[in-house]
Design a protein around this motif. Structure first.
Motif, PDB file in Angstrom:
ATOM      1  N   ALA A  61      -1.244 -56.070  -3.236  1.00 56.73           N
ATOM      2  CA  ALA A  61      -0.207 -56.746  -2.487  1.00 56.73           C
ATOM      3  C   ALA A  61      -0.635 -56.771  -1.093  1.00 56.73           C
ATOM      4  O   ALA A  61      -0.647 -55.497  -0.496  1.00 56.73           O
ATOM      5  CB  ALA A  61       1.118 -56.284  -2.756  1.00 56.73           C
ATOM      6  N   ASP A 138       2.400 -62.002  -3.191  1.00 54.44           N
ATOM      7  CA  ASP A 138       1.958 -60.912  -4.302  1.00 54.44           C
ATOM      8  C   ASP A 138       2.971 -60.412  -4.959  1.00 54.44           C
ATOM      9  O   ASP A 138       2.940 -59.789  -6.273  1.00 54.44           O
ATOM     10  CB  ASP A 138       0.980 -60.027  -3.633  1.00 54.44           C
ATOM     11  CG  ASP A 138      -0.142 -60.722  -2.659  1.00 54.44           C
ATOM     12  OD1 ASP A 138      -0.993 -61.365  -3.454  1.00 54.44           O
ATOM     13  OD2 ASP A 138      -0.060 -60.411  -1.603  1.00 54.44           O
ATOM     14  N   VAL A 160       5.253 -66.501  -5.354  1.00 57.26           N
ATOM     15  CA  VAL A 160       4.378 -65.514  -5.906  1.00 57.26           C
ATOM     16  C   VAL A 160       3.512 -66.394  -6.621  1.00 57.26           C
ATOM     17  O   VAL A 160       3.287 -67.155  -7.418  1.00 57.26           O
ATOM     18  CB  VAL A 160       4.986 -64.552  -6.837  1.00 57.26           C
ATOM     19  CG1 VAL A 160       6.028 -63.607  -6.085  1.00 57.26           C
ATOM     20  CG2 VAL A 160       5.340 -64.899  -8.127  1.00 57.26           C
ATOM     21  N   GLY A 164       1.439 -62.289  -9.709  1.00 54.70           N
ATOM     22  CA  GLY A 164       2.232 -61.771  -8.888  1.00 54.70           C
ATOM     23  C   GLY A 164       3.548 -61.066  -9.553  1.00 54.70           C
ATOM     24  O   GLY A 164       3.651 -61.526 -10.674  1.00 54.70           O
TER      25      GLY A 164
END
Length: 220
Positions: A61, A138, A160, A164
């Motif tokens: 992330a 993410d 996302v 994700g």
């Protein structure tokens, strides 16, 4: 979840905290400060924070979203897991609670990673989408008013990227989701949210009995 899932006694809970989470001094200080507040139960536990850090790192992330910041422990925890140029957009309504958060973010030297947006979260999420944010994040963490969980989830699912992760807190809601006599608005909203995710083939999901219940949804 099996019949062998352990019930956490106070002694076992302390063992988990001592052996299951590597907190920084600032994280511990923030937990202690929040513990004295009337709504301290809104803060996630250290063991849940450790899990979220691990998941954020596994996901690689760099850009995160948090809906519901309170005194900032979860945002602090995620920010510590992000690379130097990582960012987390935090949505909250309370200047009072987030003022505490800002102090501890600064002490931990992660304030530059956190973009705090004060105001209704749905408006913030819609603004991110309007500015081309779809698929650019993410990791997302939902931990705010329960009646809007489904709406927050739908926005986060757009924001996302494929692969994700969305994490939603309080999905066991003190255990009341399992009992028909509990018919308050928050419990009904969480039940509906849990049913929605179970049926949603856009994600892979798991509901974990950690803290007050943590649901993870991986975008396909």
């Amino acid at each position: 979840m099996t019949a062998r899932t352990l019930q956490l006694t106070e002694q076992l809970r302390r063992y988990v905290l001592a052996h299951g989470a590597r907190e920084t001094p600032v994280q511990r200080a923030l937990r202690r400060a929040t513990r004295r507040m009337p709504r301290a139960s809104m803060q996630i536990g250290a063991e849940q924070g450790a899990l979220m850090q691990l998941l954020a790192r596994l996901a690689g992330a760099r850009r995160c979203i948090e809906i519901g910041t309170f005194t900032g422990y979860s945002a602090l925890t995620l920010a510590l897991a992000l690379p130097p140029r990582g960012k987390i957009v935090c949505c909250d309504l309370s200047e009072e609670w987030t003022a505490i958060a800002r102090r501890y973010w600064k002490r931990a030297r992660v304030a530059h990673k956190i973009d705090l947006r004060l105001g209704p979260a749905l408006a913030t999420l819609d603004a991110l989408l309007a500015r081309g944010g779809a698929g650019r994040y993410d990791f997302a963490f939902i931990d705010a008013d329960k009646e809007n969980y489904a709406a927050y989830y739908e926005r986060c699912l757009k924001l996302v990227r494929k692969g994700g992760l969305i994490a939603a807190d309080n999905t066991l809601w003190g255990g009341t989701v399992a009992y028909r006599f509990a018919t308050d608005a928050d419990t009904r909203a969480i039940r509906a949210f849990n049913r929605k995710l179970l049926r949603d083939r856009r994600v892979e999901m798991a509901l974990l009995p950690i803290g007050d219940g943590l649901t993870l949804a991986l975008k396909r």
